[in-house]
Design a protein around this motif. Structure first.
Motif, mmCIF file in Angstrom:
data_model
loop_
_atom_site.group_PDB
_atom_site.id
_atom_site.type_symbol
_atom_site.label_atom_id
_atom_site.label_comp_id
_atom_site.label_asym_id
_atom_site.label_seq_id
_atom_site.Cartn_x
_atom_site.Cartn_y
_atom_site.Cartn_z
ATOM 1 N N THR A 16 0.829 -1.209 0.000
ATOM 2 C CA THR A 16 0.000 0.000 0.000
ATOM 3 C C THR A 16 0.862 1.257 0.000
ATOM 4 O O THR A 16 0.364 2.351 -0.257
ATOM 5 N N GLN A 17 2.160 1.104 0.307
ATOM 6 C CA GLN A 17 3.066 2.250 0.340
ATOM 7 C C GLN A 17 3.748 2.500 -1.002
ATOM 8 O O GLN A 17 4.591 3.389 -1.114
ATOM 9 N N LEU A 18 3.413 1.690 -2.007
ATOM 10 C CA LEU A 18 3.981 1.904 -3.330
ATOM 11 C C LEU A 18 3.586 3.282 -3.851
ATOM 12 O O LEU A 18 2.421 3.650 -3.843
ATOM 13 N N GLU A 19 4.582 4.027 -4.290
ATOM 14 C CA GLU A 19 4.339 5.373 -4.784
ATOM 15 C C GLU A 19 3.879 5.338 -6.238
ATOM 16 O O GLU A 19 4.344 4.523 -7.032
ATOM 17 N N SER A 20 2.992 6.234 -6.574
ATOM 18 C CA SER A 20 2.584 6.382 -7.967
ATOM 19 C C SER A 20 3.784 6.821 -8.801
ATOM 20 O O SER A 20 4.653 7.557 -8.333
ATOM 21 N N ASP A 21 3.841 6.353 -10.034
ATOM 22 C CA ASP A 21 4.987 6.640 -10.894
ATOM 23 C C ASP A 21 4.500 7.072 -12.274
ATOM 24 O O ASP A 21 4.732 6.407 -13.278
ATOM 25 N N GLU A 22 3.786 8.179 -12.306
ATOM 26 C CA GLU A 22 3.193 8.664 -13.546
ATOM 27 C C GLU A 22 3.841 9.980 -13.980
ATOM 28 O O GLU A 22 4.196 10.805 -13.146
ATOM 29 N N PRO A 23 3.995 10.180 -15.282
ATOM 30 C CA PRO A 23 4.533 11.455 -15.778
ATOM 31 C C PRO A 23 3.530 12.580 -15.588
ATOM 32 O O PRO A 23 2.349 12.351 -15.337
ATOM 33 N N ILE A 53 -11.580 7.894 -6.446
ATOM 34 C CA ILE A 53 -11.220 8.462 -7.736
ATOM 35 C C ILE A 53 -9.704 8.580 -7.813
ATOM 36 O O ILE A 53 -9.076 9.169 -6.928
ATOM 37 N N GLY A 54 -9.132 8.001 -8.847
ATOM 38 C CA GLY A 54 -7.708 8.139 -9.093
ATOM 39 C C GLY A 54 -7.471 9.138 -10.210
ATOM 40 O O GLY A 54 -8.109 9.066 -11.252
ATOM 41 N N ALA A 55 -6.570 10.089 -9.986
ATOM 42 C CA ALA A 55 -6.245 11.103 -10.984
ATOM 43 C C ALA A 55 -4.760 11.016 -11.294
ATOM 44 O O ALA A 55 -3.927 11.369 -10.452
ATOM 45 N N ASN A 56 -4.435 10.536 -12.498
ATOM 46 C CA ASN A 56 -3.050 10.355 -12.920
ATOM 47 C C ASN A 56 -2.280 9.540 -11.882
ATOM 48 O O ASN A 56 -1.162 9.883 -11.492
ATOM 49 N N LEU A 57 -2.903 8.459 -11.448
ATOM 50 C CA LEU A 57 -2.367 7.631 -10.364
ATOM 51 C C LEU A 57 -2.075 6.223 -10.900
ATOM 52 O O LEU A 57 -2.867 5.657 -11.650
ATOM 53 N N THR A 58 -0.938 5.675 -10.491
ATOM 54 C CA THR A 58 -0.532 4.358 -10.976
ATOM 55 C C THR A 58 -1.422 3.254 -10.421
ATOM 56 O O THR A 58 -1.801 3.276 -9.247
ATOM 57 N N ILE A 59 -1.768 2.302 -11.285
ATOM 58 C CA ILE A 59 -2.452 1.082 -10.869
ATOM 59 C C ILE A 59 -1.440 -0.069 -10.927
ATOM 60 O O ILE A 59 -0.961 -0.422 -12.003
ATOM 61 N N PHE A 60 -1.112 -0.617 -9.768
ATOM 62 C CA PHE A 60 -0.253 -1.800 -9.710
ATOM 63 C C PHE A 60 -1.178 -3.012 -9.702
ATOM 64 O O PHE A 60 -1.935 -3.210 -8.748
ATOM 65 N N PHE A 71 3.311 -1.503 -15.368
ATOM 66 C CA PHE A 71 2.081 -1.082 -14.698
ATOM 67 C C PHE A 71 1.567 0.170 -15.395
ATOM 68 O O PHE A 71 2.307 0.831 -16.117
ATOM 69 N N ARG A 72 0.317 0.472 -15.159
ATOM 70 C CA ARG A 72 -0.311 1.566 -15.895
ATOM 71 C C ARG A 72 -1.075 2.496 -14.961
ATOM 72 O O ARG A 72 -1.652 2.042 -13.966
ATOM 73 N N GLY A 73 -1.071 3.771 -15.315
ATOM 74 C CA GLY A 73 -1.827 4.748 -14.552
ATOM 75 C C GLY A 73 -2.755 5.527 -15.467
ATOM 76 O O GLY A 73 -2.299 6.395 -16.214
ATOM 77 N N PRO A 74 -4.038 5.229 -15.463
ATOM 78 C CA PRO A 74 -4.983 6.004 -16.279
ATOM 79 C C PRO A 74 -5.011 7.458 -15.821
ATOM 80 O O PRO A 74 -4.696 7.776 -14.678
ATOM 81 N N ASP A 75 -5.434 8.331 -16.713
ATOM 82 C CA ASP A 75 -5.574 9.733 -16.326
ATOM 83 C C ASP A 75 -6.658 9.876 -15.257
ATOM 84 O O ASP A 75 -6.501 10.612 -14.285
ATOM 85 N N PHE A 76 -7.756 9.153 -15.453
ATOM 86 C CA PHE A 76 -8.873 9.208 -14.492
ATOM 87 C C PHE A 76 -9.451 7.812 -14.367
ATOM 88 O O PHE A 76 -9.694 7.146 -15.369
ATOM 89 N N PHE A 77 -9.649 7.372 -13.121
ATOM 90 C CA PHE A 77 -10.355 6.101 -12.938
ATOM 91 C C PHE A 77 -11.211 6.156 -11.685
ATOM 92 O O PHE A 77 -10.935 6.909 -10.739
#
Length: 254
Positions: A16-23, A53-60, A71-77
């Motif tokens: 749960t402490q994994l940091e988001s890694d999105e540009p 709601i995830g905003a530019n957030l990585t999904i592991f 892994f992928r981070g949608p713009d909005f989910f």
């Protein structure tokens, strides 16, 4: 040494402490569009606490893919039926295996091909996300798909070009160069700022109606007082006339 499932879980790192890694977003236009989608839905669902709601957030979505950084981070989910709380990322195996119910990608020159192809297949085949939309803030390209028999089928637009989201129970549609939410009866979901302005206008209108009503009451009271004064004047005039007749020896009552 053989470890039980409980022992293995105990030594596993806290994912749960994994940091988001999105540009960063492609432009300020993309950023403003993303914030618009987030703020409007949060305002509409302000009394709910069962969504994220995830905003530019990585999904592991796989421990295995952590090694390859696949892994992928949608713009909005949007994830429904989950706890509404801050998260550094969305870690599927830490969230009871939950994947997004809805994903929106904001197209740009550098991402459009991936969003239309690779990500569409990923969300369809791996995530099994029920609904997928994309929107280009520059060209106004807008598409929406719903999962049907494990395949994405286009959500047909209505006469306004809006597409109905079963997950949101709202329309998504382009208005004023932006992707907005609309209710089933066609009302645009406001931003918090728009809602505040609308509420202020309603308050001002109500105050104006109260003032108008008070003015009407005062006018009615004034007219009543004027009528009463006229009646009193006529009564006094009649009494003076009767008194004059009596002085002349005439009985005004006969």
């Amino acid at each position: 040494m053989v470890l039980t499932a409980q022992q293995l879980e105990a030594i596993m790192p806290d994912a749960t402490q994994l940091e988001s890694d999105e540009p960063e977003m492609e432009s300020s236009q993309h950023y403003m569009q993303l914030m618009l989608l987030v703020s409007c839905l949060e305002w509409l669902w302000r009394d709910q606490d069962d969504y994220f709601i995830g905003a530019n957030l990585t999904i592991f979505y796989s421990r295995q893919y952590l090694k390859t950084k696949d892994f992928r981070g949608p713009d909005f989910f949007l994830v429904k039926q989950t706890e509404k709380r801050p998260r550094k990322s969305w870690v599927v195996w830490e969230e009871n295996g939950k994947y997004p119910n809805l994903i929106i990608e904001l197209l740009s020159d550098s991402t459009a091909r991936v969003d239309r192809n690779f990500k569409k297949n990923l969300y369809q085949d791996n995530f099994r996300t029920p609904e997928y939309f994309w929107f280009d803030p520059e060209t106004m390209e807008f598409m929406g798909f719903r999962l049907d028999k494990n395949r994405y089928q286009e959500i047909q637009p209505n006469n306004q070009g809006w597409r109905w989201s079963e997950e949101l129970e709202l329309y998504l549609g382009v208005d004023g160069g932006q992707l907005r939410y609309f209710t089933a009866n066609g009302q645009r979901v406001p931003t918090p700022q728009e809602a505040a302005i609308e509420e202020q206008l309603l308050v001002q209108e109500a105050q104006s109606q109260v003032q108008e009503a008070q003015s009407q009451v005062q006018e009615a009271q004034s007219q009543a007082q004027e009528a009463q004064s006229q009646v009193q004047q006529e009564r006094e005039r009649a009494e003076r006339l009767a008194q004059r007749l009596r002085e002349l020896g005439i009985n005004p009552d006969e």
